[in-house]
Design a protein around this motif. Structure first.
Motif, PDB file in Angstrom:
ATOM      1  N   UNK A 124      77.936  59.026  58.901  1.00 30.51           N
ATOM      2  CA  UNK A 124      79.620  59.462  59.312  1.00 30.51           C
ATOM      3  C   UNK A 124      80.525  58.850  58.163  1.00 30.51           C
ATOM      4  N   UNK A 125      80.233  57.636  58.040  1.00 29.37           N
ATOM      5  CA  UNK A 125      80.964  56.739  56.966  1.00 29.37           C
ATOM      6  C   UNK A 125      81.151  57.423  55.558  1.00 29.37           C
ATOM      7  N   UNK A 126      79.870  57.674  55.084  1.00 25.63           N
ATOM      8  CA  UNK A 126      79.793  58.448  53.912  1.00 25.63           C
ATOM      9  C   UNK A 126      80.321  59.713  53.811  1.00 25.63           C
ATOM     10  N   UNK A 127      80.491  60.446  54.737  1.00 23.91           N
ATOM     11  CA  UNK A 127      81.032  61.797  54.875  1.00 23.91           C
ATOM     12  C   UNK A 127      82.486  61.671  55.221  1.00 23.91           C
ATOM     13  N   UNK A 128      82.917  60.648  55.622  1.00 27.05           N
ATOM     14  CA  UNK A 128      84.331  60.181  55.674  1.00 27.05           C
ATOM     15  C   UNK A 128      84.849  59.821  54.442  1.00 27.05           C
ATOM     16  N   UNK A 129      84.153  58.933  53.663  1.00 25.36           N
ATOM     17  CA  UNK A 129      84.452  58.467  52.346  1.00 25.36           C
ATOM     18  C   UNK A 129      84.528  59.880  51.411  1.00 25.36           C
ATOM     19  N   UNK A 130      83.550  60.449  51.544  1.00 27.13           N
ATOM     20  CA  UNK A 130      83.522  61.822  50.794  1.00 27.13           C
ATOM     21  C   UNK A 130      84.923  62.733  51.010  1.00 27.13           C
ATOM     22  N   UNK A 131      85.041  62.933  52.292  1.00 33.76           N
ATOM     23  CA  UNK A 131      86.119  63.674  52.635  1.00 33.76           C
ATOM     24  C   UNK A 131      87.294  63.040  52.177  1.00 33.76           C
ATOM     25  N   UNK A 132      87.516  61.785  52.439  1.00 38.06           N
ATOM     26  CA  UNK A 132      88.940  61.150  51.801  1.00 38.06           C
ATOM     27  C   UNK A 132      88.976  61.132  50.303  1.00 38.06           C
ATOM     28  N   UNK A 133      87.800  60.961  49.581  1.00 45.51           N
ATOM     29  CA  UNK A 133      87.666  61.079  48.256  1.00 45.51           C
ATOM     30  C   UNK A 133      88.440  62.390  47.720  1.00 45.51           C
ATOM     31  N   UNK A 134      87.773  63.395  48.412  1.00 47.07           N
ATOM     32  CA  UNK A 134      88.250  64.822  48.206  1.00 47.07           C
ATOM     33  C   UNK A 134      89.459  65.038  48.557  1.00 47.07           C
ATOM     34  N   UNK A 135      90.036  64.363  49.696  1.00 49.50           N
ATOM     35  CA  UNK A 135      91.182  64.530  50.247  1.00 49.50           C
ATOM     36  C   UNK A 135      92.163  64.189  48.947  1.00 49.50           C
ATOM     37  N   UNK A 136      91.908  62.811  48.720  1.00 48.66           N
ATOM     38  CA  UNK A 136      92.651  61.955  47.449  1.00 48.66           C
ATOM     39  C   UNK A 136      92.687  63.111  46.273  1.00 48.66           C
ATOM     40  N   UNK A 137      91.498  63.556  45.689  1.00 43.71           N
ATOM     41  CA  UNK A 137      91.705  64.368  44.498  1.00 43.71           C
ATOM     42  C   UNK A 137      92.536  65.605  44.847  1.00 43.71           C
ATOM     43  N   UNK A 138      92.632  65.975  45.925  1.00 42.05           N
ATOM     44  CA  UNK A 138      93.166  67.334  46.216  1.00 42.05           C
ATOM     45  C   UNK A 138      94.660  66.813  46.238  1.00 42.05           C
ATOM     46  N   UNK A 139      94.942  65.714  46.683  1.00 45.45           N
ATOM     47  CA  UNK A 139      96.393  65.311  46.869  1.00 45.45           C
ATOM     48  C   UNK A 139      97.097  65.074  45.541  1.00 45.45           C
ATOM     49  N   UNK A 140      96.030  64.587  44.828  1.00 48.55           N
ATOM     50  CA  UNK A 140      96.387  64.145  43.559  1.00 48.55           C
ATOM     51  C   UNK A 140      96.629  65.366  42.639  1.00 48.55           C
ATOM     52  N   UNK A 141      95.790  66.253  42.600  1.00 46.88           N
ATOM     53  CA  UNK A 141      95.981  67.430  41.992  1.00 46.88           C
ATOM     54  C   UNK A 141      97.205  68.262  42.658  1.00 46.88           C
TER      55      UNK A 141
END
Length: 556
Positions: free
Chosen positions: A518-535
């Motif tokens: 779940x943590x890994x999935x949460x990190x991935x999701x957060x990273x993806x969210x951050x990339x999407x937010x940066x973009x």
């Protein structure tokens, strides 16, 4: 045990009972399913009774006699296996079933055997078998019995033959001092004989039907019998009369036995209150006497003689075990409901109910199909002379036949006149016992009852032997059993907790894995969210710069 249910196998087992059973089973009772000797008999010849010779028993060997349904008696050594003899092998001595076998107390080679025909034989196991049938001569005779010996130039078996009463002889028992022997017969009589002199000492009659079992008290003062009247009767040896009867069974009583380990002499001026659970001693309490009370008073007699408290047991065909107790004081204090004059039974053979026929064949058969005393004696060969009859022999045989007919009629007259006398009193004229305990302990008729110091042994016709611990031994047995049960329960709980702990560990690992995933999935999701937010922010900045540039160009 002396009695066997009729079966095809004989088991000999080293018996041992221990009240304390350790948890590791190092001191447990013997396993009766693993006999030291087993014998299987085929055909119609089946074992019916047996007895061990306690005088010669040793760890190296023991003499065991076994009776059979066809009349034979076998002598074996189940431990040493060095001896095996068969008496009456050709059935020339007796053809009917052996009912009871016992070694004569204090002897190494003599034993007695009773048969369904009504005869009792004395054997010597040292005498070699003889192929010819025995020829008897009368040694002793009475009004209802006769003792015969073999007329032979050399000693042979049987040493003696006792012909007692009418019908089958079911059981006999020696007194503890070995001076007297008591027999019970199908005619309902219990007879006591002095064994050495062969004189009849006394007798009693059942309430109705035949008597099946007999036992002496440890001090030889009383004899208890049971039979087809469903009663247990107490006969006083010194008074020569029935002094008590007990009602507790619903069918025939098959075995009676005194408990020598609980019979005790009560101190002077002391009352003892016996109940189902215990015996309480109280010096200051008075209690009214009741012959029907389950808790009765035991005290010294009026003359200051200490009273003796007796306990005995009985088992019957109703599958019930009854435990009884009585004291001499109870018997002395009992008063019958009505005064009766003592009736003396006439010894004369004249009886109004019996026809006096001189026919030698009259009344030769018993109602149960067995031969009467007169017919059994007349069938014997009482002389070794040839069949050529002289005048003297004819006269002697006629006189003997008249005596036998007279003896047969005497037995019938005594039985007919016995009711209401000291030989067979009515139920209200004697002390009436109530059983302390009545318990159904089997599903088939009971055939054995033995009292031991630490337990009680019972057996039934189904072949099941049960050992019952005495009340004083139950706590130790229970503690051992409870300790084992507790340890087994503790081990079970430990195993269960271990399994639960392992299960919890597995669950914890699964939870950890799941949390990590779940943590890994949460990190991935957060990273993806951050990339999407940066973009998105970059896109927004570019758009803002373009818009500002456009605005500036427009302004310029």
């Amino acid at each position: 045990m002396n009695r066997l249910s009729i079966a095809q196998s004989l088991y000999v087992t080293t018996y041992k009972f221990n009240a304390v059973i350790s948890v590791d089973d190092s001191n447990q009772a013997a396993d009766l399913t693993k006999p030291s000797d087993k014998r299987t008999y085929k055909g119609s010849t089946l074992p019916t009774c047996h007895d061990f010779n306690q005088l010669t028993a040793s760890p190296k060997g023991v003499y065991l006699i076994v009776g059979f349904s066809a009349g034979q008696v076998q002598l074996i050594d189940p431990i040493g296996r060095e001896i095996s003899k068969i008496f009456n092998e050709e059935r020339q001595i007796e053809k009917s079933k052996v009912t009871t076998l016992r070694w004569v107390p204090g002897t190494e080679h003599m034993f007695l055997a009773t048969h369904f025909s009504g005869s009792m034989y004395l054997y010597n196991d040292e005498l070699e078998p003889v192929s010819t049938p025995p020829i008897y001569q009368i040694l002793k005779q009475g009004e209802d019995y006769a003792v015969l010996t073999c007329k032979s130039k050399v000693p042979r078996n049987p040493v003696q033959r006792w012909v007692i009463g009418e019908g089958a002889l079911h059981e006999f028992a020696f007194s503890n001092d070995t001076k007297y022997v008591a027999t019970v017969s199908h005619d309902g009589f219990m007879r006591v004989f002095h064994y050495d002199s062969m004189e009849k000492y006394g007798s009693m009659k059942s309430y109705f039907g035949g008597l099946l079992c007999v036992c002496w008290s440890p001090d030889d003062k009383y004899i208890v019998v049971g039979g087809e009247d469903d009663l247990v009767s107490i006969w006083s040896f010194h008074e020569k009369r029935v002094v008590g009867r007990g009602r507790g069974h619903n069918s025939w009583v098959s075995v009676v036995s005194f408990d020598p380990f609980t019979t005790e002499v009560l101190p002077h001026n002391m009352d003892v209150y016996a109940s189902d659970e215990d015996i309480r001693i109280d010096n200051h309490r008075d209690r009214s006497f009741s012959s029907h009370s389950r808790t009765s008073v035991h005290s010294t007699g009026g003359d200051g003689t200490p009273s003796v408290s007796y306990r005995f047991g009985s088992v019957g065909q109703d599958t019930q075990l009854c435990l009884w107790d009585f004291s001499e004081d109870q018997l002395l204090r009992f008063q019958p409901n009505r005064t009766r004059t003592s009736t003396q039974i006439s010894q004369s053979p004249q009886c109004n109910n019996v026809p006096h026929s001189k026919d030698s064949n009259a009344s030769s058969m018993h109602p149960d199909g067995t031969q009467t005393l007169s017919s059994r004696l007349t069938s014997l060969s009482l002389t070794d002379k040839p069949k050529d009859k002289s005048k003297k022999d004819s006269i002697s045989r006629t006189a003997r036949q008249q005596f036998l007919n007279k003896m047969h009629e005497t037995i019938i007259c005594i039985g007919a006149k016995a009711m209401g006398t000291t030989m067979c009193p009515k139920l209200d004229d004697v002390f009436r016992l109530e059983p302390l305990i009545t318990k159904k302990i089997a599903y088939d008729r009971l055939t054995t009852l033995i009292f031991r110091e630490d337990c009680i042994v019972t057996g039934c016709q189904e072949g099941i032997i049960n050992t019952w611990a005495r009340p004083g031994k139950v706590p130790e047995l229970t503690v051992g059993m409870e300790a084992g049960v507790r340890r087994r329960r503790w081990g079970w709980w430990q195993g269960l907790e271990g399994r639960r702990w392992g299960w919890r560990q597995e669950v914890g690992m699964e939870v950890g894995v799941r949390r990590k995933e779940v943590g890994m999935e949460a990190g991935v999701r957060r990273k993806e969210v951050g990339i999407e937010a940066g973009v998105r922010r970059k896109d927004v900045g570019i758009e803002a710069g373009v818009r500002r540039k456009d605005v500036g160009w427009r302004q310029g």
